[in-house]
Scaffold this motif. Structure first.
Motif, mmCIF file in Angstrom:
data_model
loop_
_atom_site.group_PDB
_atom_site.id
_atom_site.type_symbol
_atom_site.label_atom_id
_atom_site.label_comp_id
_atom_site.label_asym_id
_atom_site.label_seq_id
_atom_site.Cartn_x
_atom_site.Cartn_y
_atom_site.Cartn_z
ATOM 1 N N ILE A 73 55.174 6.651 -37.852
ATOM 2 C CA ILE A 73 54.318 6.460 -36.689
ATOM 3 C C ILE A 73 54.590 7.551 -35.659
ATOM 4 O O ILE A 73 53.672 8.155 -35.093
ATOM 5 C CB ILE A 73 54.535 5.074 -36.062
ATOM 6 C CG1 ILE A 73 54.195 3.956 -37.061
ATOM 7 C CG2 ILE A 73 53.716 4.928 -34.779
ATOM 8 C CD1 ILE A 73 52.754 3.876 -37.450
ATOM 9 N N GLU A 74 55.858 7.822 -35.398
ATOM 10 C CA GLU A 74 56.224 8.866 -34.442
ATOM 11 C C GLU A 74 55.630 10.211 -34.821
ATOM 12 O O GLU A 74 55.120 10.950 -33.986
ATOM 13 C CB GLU A 74 57.743 8.992 -34.358
ATOM 14 C CG GLU A 74 58.435 7.881 -33.592
ATOM 15 C CD GLU A 74 59.937 8.000 -33.648
ATOM 16 O OE1 GLU A 74 60.605 7.355 -32.819
ATOM 17 O OE2 GLU A 74 60.461 8.724 -34.521
ATOM 18 N N ARG A 75 55.713 10.542 -36.097
ATOM 19 C CA ARG A 75 55.272 11.860 -36.561
ATOM 20 C C ARG A 75 53.768 12.020 -36.469
ATOM 21 O O ARG A 75 53.268 13.117 -36.244
ATOM 22 C CB ARG A 75 55.714 12.069 -38.013
ATOM 23 C CG ARG A 75 57.214 12.268 -38.164
ATOM 24 C CD ARG A 75 57.601 12.395 -39.622
ATOM 25 N NE ARG A 75 58.893 13.053 -39.753
ATOM 26 C CZ ARG A 75 59.255 13.795 -40.782
ATOM 27 N NH1 ARG A 75 58.422 13.961 -41.787
ATOM 28 N NH2 ARG A 75 60.441 14.360 -40.834
ATOM 29 N N LEU A 126 54.378 14.042 -43.847
ATOM 30 C CA LEU A 126 54.703 13.158 -42.728
ATOM 31 C C LEU A 126 55.442 11.907 -43.181
ATOM 32 O O LEU A 126 55.729 11.032 -42.374
ATOM 33 C CB LEU A 126 53.433 12.772 -41.971
ATOM 34 C CG LEU A 126 52.991 13.773 -40.899
ATOM 35 C CD1 LEU A 126 52.463 15.062 -41.505
ATOM 36 C CD2 LEU A 126 51.931 13.178 -39.984
ATOM 37 N N ASP A 127 55.734 11.823 -44.493
ATOM 38 C CA ASP A 127 56.535 10.737 -45.061
ATOM 39 C C ASP A 127 55.944 9.360 -44.747
ATOM 40 O O ASP A 127 56.578 8.494 -44.172
ATOM 41 C CB ASP A 127 57.970 10.822 -44.546
ATOM 42 C CG ASP A 127 58.939 9.994 -45.393
ATOM 43 O OD1 ASP A 127 58.565 9.619 -46.518
ATOM 44 O OD2 ASP A 127 60.064 9.720 -44.923
ATOM 45 N N MET A 128 54.687 9.165 -45.175
ATOM 46 C CA MET A 128 53.965 7.923 -44.896
ATOM 47 C C MET A 128 53.771 7.082 -46.151
ATOM 48 O O MET A 128 53.637 7.612 -47.241
ATOM 49 C CB MET A 128 52.587 8.235 -44.312
ATOM 50 C CG MET A 128 52.603 8.897 -42.961
ATOM 51 S SD MET A 128 50.901 9.210 -42.443
ATOM 52 C CE MET A 128 51.203 9.814 -40.794
ATOM 53 N N ASN A 154 46.243 10.181 -40.128
ATOM 54 C CA ASN A 154 46.267 8.939 -39.349
ATOM 55 C C ASN A 154 47.158 7.902 -40.013
ATOM 56 O O ASN A 154 46.942 7.542 -41.176
ATOM 57 C CB ASN A 154 44.844 8.386 -39.219
ATOM 58 C CG ASN A 154 43.896 9.404 -38.602
ATOM 59 O OD1 ASN A 154 43.817 9.538 -37.405
ATOM 60 N ND2 ASN A 154 43.195 10.155 -39.453
ATOM 61 N N SER A 155 48.143 7.399 -39.267
ATOM 62 C CA SER A 155 49.109 6.443 -39.833
ATOM 63 C C SER A 155 48.654 5.000 -39.704
ATOM 64 O O SER A 155 49.260 4.108 -40.318
ATOM 65 C CB SER A 155 50.471 6.607 -39.159
ATOM 66 O OG SER A 155 50.359 6.391 -37.762
#
Length: 307
Positions: A98-100, A242-244, A265-266
């Motif tokens: 989320i931060e990224r 982004l490691d999602m 978009n996360s």
């Protein structure tokens, strides 16, 4: 019954879809606002207080929305997500992801660092330097997009087309985010939204905007497309950068025939996507969360996978 927390302030259609998807696997989903949660590190009690989970923490948490607010408020919301993960509770997407992604500057940095095609971008505080960058871009025949560092659904975005537009060049709480505008190939305004789950592109659509903004929330029309291997690979690589767990990746085909990653978009919506395809996104999300993190043994959908 086993329980899942869905973090959201507006459950709506997406919340109902997720609730049904989890229920089909024997899990009850409870809607929770991160604004109502608090850290409670003290002896003899749970270190987190989550409404509806006062006596036992959820088995997993699904992040469907993070409220806006002051820096301190947003840090607290992220602290709750980080704390859950540290306590061994799966968080989907987790606080780090989320931060990224919520920070457009970091998103652009990570995409470029991963070697992915993304527009030239500047993130800075100095208003005079921001103006000089904009003037230089205009002189060289490029349009610019000015965006709030934190934002979604196309809100607060301006296009800088001529020198007089520089009067409208404003910062987002003292920070300027400027990105070179990408002209879409062919006629009109359009881009691609690719939905990725666990390293797999599971569905894609073309969004045709009424203006240069292609967000569905701004009135864009959706059209199903079969994602090419190149388009799917770019979307997956962006999600991995982004490691999602899951993401909606916005990609444009420019006038030179090259794909460019615009945003990742996360907490993507998928109502528009489902209106033009037969994929049950909520079911796939629930199966991935439960299968990978809680050992349910769900079968992944066939799709292009990049390693």
């Amino acid at each position: 019954m086993r329980r899942i927390a869905i973090f959201t302030d507006d459950p709506g259609w997406h919340g109902r879809q997720l609730t049904q998807a989890f229920a089909e696997h024997g899990y009850r989903a409870e809607y929770v606002s991160l604004a109502e949660c608090r850290l409670t590190p003290a002896p003899g009690q749970l270190p987190l207080w989550i409404p509806g989970f006062e006596h036992a923490l959820p088995e997993a948490a699904f992040v469907r929305g993070v409220p806006g607010g002051s820096l301190e408020e947003v840090v607290l919301y992220l602290d709750v997500l980080h704390a859950l993960k540290l306590l061994g509770i799966p968080v989907y997407n987790d606080g780090r992801a989320i931060e990224r992604s919520v920070d457009k500057g970091m998103t652009s940095f990570l995409l470029q660092r991963a070697g992915l095609p993304t527009p030239p971008t500047w993130v800075l505080r100095d208003p005079e330097e921001a103006r000089r960058i904009a003037e230089n871009e205009l002189r060289n025949g490029h349009l610019l997009i000015s965006k709030p560092l934190f934002g979604s659904q196309g809100e607060g975005i301006r296009r800088i087309e001529k020198m007089t537009d520089l009067f409208w060049l404003t910062s987002s709480r003292g920070v300027y985010y400027l990105q070179r505008f990408v002209h879409a190939a062919g006629e009109g305004y359009h881009d691609h939204r690719v939905f990725v789950i666990n390293g797999r592109a599971v569905a894609a659509m073309r969004r045709r905007g009424k203006s240069w903004l292609n967000n569905v929330a701004q009135g864009a029309e959706c059209e199903w497309i079969e994602a090419s291997a190149e388009l799917a690979e770019l979307a997956v690589r962006a999600t991995l950068a982004l490691d999602m767990d899951y993401a909606g990746v916005d990609i444009m085909l420019d006038r030179d025939g090259r794909y460019t990653v615009i945003e990742v978009n996360s907490v993507p919506a998928w109502k528009g996507l489902e209106s033009v395809c037969d994929v049950n996104i909520a079911a796939l999300l629930a199966e991935d969360l439960l299968g990978r993190y809680l050992g349910l043994g769900c079968v992944q959908p066939p799709a292009i996978e990049i390693r």
